[in-house]
Design a protein around this motif. Sequence first.
Motif, PDB file in Angstrom:
ATOM      1  N   GLN A  70       0.744  -1.183  -0.059  1.00 38.85           N
ATOM      2  CA  GLN A  70       0.122  -0.184  -0.120  1.00 38.85           C
ATOM      3  C   GLN A  70       0.970   1.248   0.062  1.00 38.85           C
ATOM      4  O   GLN A  70       0.388   2.022  -0.640  1.00 38.85           O
ATOM      5  CB  GLN A  70      -0.926  -0.129   1.302  1.00 38.85           C
ATOM      6  N   ASP A  73       2.075   1.615  -3.322  1.00 34.80           N
ATOM      7  CA  ASP A  73       1.188   2.437  -4.544  1.00 34.80           C
ATOM      8  C   ASP A  73       0.698   3.696  -3.878  1.00 34.80           C
ATOM      9  O   ASP A  73       0.620   4.467  -4.885  1.00 34.80           O
ATOM     10  CB  ASP A  73      -0.187   1.275  -4.176  1.00 34.80           C
ATOM     11  N   ARG A  79      -2.518   4.176  -5.859  1.00 40.38           N
ATOM     12  CA  ARG A  79      -3.569   4.512  -4.894  1.00 40.38           C
ATOM     13  C   ARG A  79      -3.468   5.794  -4.587  1.00 40.38           C
ATOM     14  O   ARG A  79      -2.382   6.417  -4.124  1.00 40.38           O
ATOM     15  CB  ARG A  79      -3.267   3.727  -3.607  1.00 40.38           C
ATOM     16  N   ARG A 176     -11.048   4.202  -5.436  1.00 42.27           N
ATOM     17  CA  ARG A 176     -10.084   3.152  -4.988  1.00 42.27           C
ATOM     18  C   ARG A 176     -10.038   2.016  -5.758  1.00 42.27           C
ATOM     19  O   ARG A 176     -11.214   1.583  -6.123  1.00 42.27           O
ATOM     20  CB  ARG A 176     -10.245   2.716  -3.445  1.00 42.27           C
ATOM     21  N   ASN A 178      -9.509  -1.489  -7.301  1.00 41.76           N
ATOM     22  CA  ASN A 178      -9.278  -2.854  -7.036  1.00 41.76           C
ATOM     23  C   ASN A 178     -10.194  -3.743  -7.823  1.00 41.76           C
ATOM     24  O   ASN A 178     -11.637  -3.578  -7.307  1.00 41.76           O
ATOM     25  CB  ASN A 178      -9.256  -3.334  -5.440  1.00 41.76           C
TER      26      ASN A 178
END
Length: 204
Positions: A70, A73, A79, A176, A178
């Motif tokens: 994370q 990212d 992200r 976000r 995903n």
Amino acid sequence: MKTPLRLLALTLIAASAHASAPQPAAKPDLAKGQAISSQVCAACHTADGSRGSPANPILAGQHPEYLAKQLADFKSGKRKNAIMAGFAGTLSEDDMRNVAAFYGSKTAKPGFAKNKDSVALGQQIYRGGIAAKGVPACAGCHSPNGAGLPVQYPRVGGQHADYTEAQLNAFRAGSRVNVQMSAIAAKMNDAEIKAVSDYIAGLR
């Protein structure tokens, strides 16, 4: 007998093969991770990543591999979060591994569900999904007690309900990214997201 030239060639080949072999990653330094936590992360996540503001995730006990990914990212922009991008941008790959390992070494304090009226719905979604909408059980990936699976699926058990709800809404809205989570959240309404988020907060 081997000639000196042949011996030299064999030595160079062996040295080259050794140099090109992948080297094992250095063991994370928890002391350095703690220093980064205190200097960079503590204001939002507390010094040990435990129960800080409900708007920010609990990091204590989270899988180090997930935390490091994370942070990478955030740094790369994959992200999106302006605050986290600024902090992650100052960290090297080793820094990320160290601070992730530090938080992963801590034990999260237990949480609890707050809404008695929706806990049954939250439990149903987490453990059995919503068959009519094609929503799979959360437990299938994140495990029955919310412990998750290192690298692939984060620990969610005991996480702040407010934070989990915000992330599910972000997945649903596409802010976000995903593919798997966005597809699941897109099939859930506000009440279902709120109920399962609250239920997750009490998992242990």
